[in-house]
Motif scaffolding. Structure first.
Motif, PDB file in Angstrom:
ATOM      1  N   LEU A   6      38.894  33.783  41.128  1.00 37.45           N
ATOM      2  CA  LEU A   6      39.100  35.233  41.056  1.00 37.45           C
ATOM      3  C   LEU A   6      37.898  35.969  40.493  1.00 37.45           C
ATOM      4  N   ARG A   7      37.128  35.327  39.628  1.00 39.62           N
ATOM      5  CA  ARG A   7      35.918  35.977  39.112  1.00 39.62           C
ATOM      6  C   ARG A   7      34.949  36.319  40.248  1.00 39.62           C
ATOM      7  N   THR A   8      34.898  35.472  41.267  1.00 37.27           N
ATOM      8  CA  THR A   8      33.997  35.747  42.395  1.00 37.27           C
ATOM      9  C   THR A   8      34.572  36.803  43.334  1.00 37.27           C
ATOM     10  N   ARG A   9      35.871  37.097  43.198  1.00 34.41           N
ATOM     11  CA  ARG A   9      36.543  38.073  44.067  1.00 34.41           C
ATOM     12  C   ARG A   9      36.882  39.375  43.341  1.00 34.41           C
ATOM     13  N   ASN A  10      36.527  39.458  42.050  1.00 40.01           N
ATOM     14  CA  ASN A  10      36.832  40.646  41.267  1.00 40.01           C
ATOM     15  C   ASN A  10      36.212  41.877  41.926  1.00 40.01           C
ATOM     16  N   GLY A  11      37.029  42.911  42.069  1.00 45.08           N
ATOM     17  CA  GLY A  11      36.574  44.138  42.726  1.00 45.08           C
ATOM     18  C   GLY A  11      36.794  44.134  44.223  1.00 45.08           C
ATOM     19  N   ARG A  12      37.114  42.976  44.795  1.00 38.66           N
ATOM     20  CA  ARG A  12      37.315  42.883  46.243  1.00 38.66           C
ATOM     21  C   ARG A  12      38.677  42.320  46.633  1.00 38.66           C
ATOM     22  N   ALA A  13      39.230  41.435  45.841  1.00 36.75           N
ATOM     23  CA  ALA A  13      40.475  40.747  46.202  1.00 36.75           C
ATOM     24  C   ALA A  13      41.643  41.720  46.321  1.00 36.75           C
ATOM     25  N   ARG A  14      42.448  41.530  47.362  1.00 34.26           N
ATOM     26  CA  ARG A  14      43.678  42.303  47.556  1.00 34.26           C
ATOM     27  C   ARG A  14      44.771  41.665  46.711  1.00 34.26           C
ATOM     28  N   VAL A  15      45.546  42.479  46.025  1.00 32.40           N
ATOM     29  CA  VAL A  15      46.582  42.004  45.115  1.00 32.40           C
ATOM     30  C   VAL A  15      47.918  42.642  45.494  1.00 32.40           C
ATOM     31  N   VAL A  16      48.957  41.811  45.549  1.00 37.78           N
ATOM     32  CA  VAL A  16      50.327  42.289  45.737  1.00 37.78           C
ATOM     33  C   VAL A  16      51.146  41.728  44.577  1.00 37.78           C
ATOM     34  N   ILE A  17      51.631  42.617  43.719  1.00 38.63           N
ATOM     35  CA  ILE A  17      52.440  42.224  42.564  1.00 38.63           C
ATOM     36  C   ILE A  17      53.870  42.655  42.842  1.00 38.63           C
ATOM     37  N   THR A  18      54.805  41.717  42.736  1.00 35.29           N
ATOM     38  CA  THR A  18      56.213  41.995  42.994  1.00 35.29           C
ATOM     39  C   THR A  18      56.998  41.868  41.693  1.00 35.29           C
TER      40      THR A  18
ATOM     41  N   LEU B 260      42.073  43.723  42.790  1.00 36.25           N
ATOM     42  CA  LEU B 260      41.794  43.091  41.496  1.00 36.25           C
ATOM     43  C   LEU B 260      40.632  43.794  40.804  1.00 36.25           C
ATOM     44  N   SER B 261      40.854  44.238  39.572  1.00 39.07           N
ATOM     45  CA  SER B 261      39.782  44.909  38.838  1.00 39.07           C
ATOM     46  C   SER B 261      39.374  44.163  37.574  1.00 39.07           C
ATOM     47  N   SER B 262      40.176  43.178  37.142  1.00 39.14           N
ATOM     48  CA  SER B 262      39.836  42.456  35.922  1.00 39.14           C
ATOM     49  C   SER B 262      40.578  41.134  35.864  1.00 39.14           C
ATOM     50  N   ILE B 263      39.899  40.118  35.375  1.00 37.58           N
ATOM     51  CA  ILE B 263      40.510  38.816  35.090  1.00 37.58           C
ATOM     52  C   ILE B 263      40.039  38.385  33.717  1.00 37.58           C
ATOM     53  N   ASN B 264      40.978  37.964  32.877  1.00 40.48           N
ATOM     54  CA  ASN B 264      40.647  37.489  31.541  1.00 40.48           C
ATOM     55  C   ASN B 264      41.439  36.215  31.298  1.00 40.48           C
ATOM     56  N   THR B 265      40.747  35.113  31.149  1.00 43.82           N
ATOM     57  CA  THR B 265      41.421  33.828  30.942  1.00 43.82           C
ATOM     58  C   THR B 265      41.540  33.463  29.468  1.00 43.82           C
ATOM     59  N   GLY B 266      41.409  34.437  28.600  1.00 39.54           N
ATOM     60  CA  GLY B 266      41.685  34.229  27.188  1.00 39.54           C
ATOM     61  C   GLY B 266      40.466  33.877  26.363  1.00 39.54           C
TER      62      GLY B 266
END
Length: 135
Positions: free
Chosen positions: A74-86, A107-113
C-alpha cells in the motif's frame, strides 16, 4: 438501540480484500452553507450547497503475517489506490442487519504503527481514505 461494536468494517483496496477492521472514524457529511443579508434586511438568507464527505480512517491490531506485505504494497499505491470501505450493521446476534454504508475513495495514508524496543504494547495498523462517494 445498537452499540459501536455492532458493525463489521471491511475494506477492498485496488480490488483486493483486506479483511475485517476494528474501528472506523470520520466520514462525516458536511456542507458549507453560504449566507447573505439582502440589502436593508436583518434576516439572513441561506443558499443550497453541495455536500462533502470527510476522510475515513479504519484501524486494527497489526498482525505481521497479514499486515507486513499489505503495508509494503500500500505504501507504493498511496495516493493512487482505490478504496471501498463497507460498514455493515449487525444485529444482537452478530448477523448482518439492514443495508451497509459504503465509502468509496482513494488511499491517502497508511500507518503500520510505531516501533519501540522497550515496549510490549501491541502495534496498530491504520488506513485513511479520502472519500468521493457514499453509497
Amino acid at each position: 438501540m445498537s452499540t459501536q461494536s455492532q458493525y463489521l468494517i471491511t475494506a477492498v483496496i485496488d480490488g483486493a480484500p483486506t479483511g475485517a477492521w476494528d474501528t472506523r472514524s470520520g466520514g462525516e457529511s458536511t456542507a458549507d452553507i453560504t449566507k447573505r443579508r439582502p440589502g436593508g434586511t436583518t434576516k439572513e438568507k441561506t443558499y443550497a450547497s453541495r455536500p462533502t464527505t470527510g476522510a475515513v480512517t479504519i484501524g486494527r491490531g497489526y498482525e505481521r503475517e497479514r499486515d507486513i506485505e499489505l503495508g509494503r504494497r500500500l505504501r507504493t499505491r498511496n495516493g493512487r489506490a482505490r478504496v471501498v470501505i463497507t460498514e455493515q450493521p449487525l444485529d444482537d446476534d452478530g448477523l448482518p442487519w439492514g443495508k451497509p454504508t459504503i465509502f468509496i475513495g482513494r488511499l491517502s495514508s497508511i500507518n503500520t504503527g510505531d516501533v519501540d524496543s522497550n515496549s510490549d504494547e501491541p502495534r496498530d495498523c491504520e488506513l485513511v481514505a479520502e472519500i468521493e462517494e457514499v453509497a
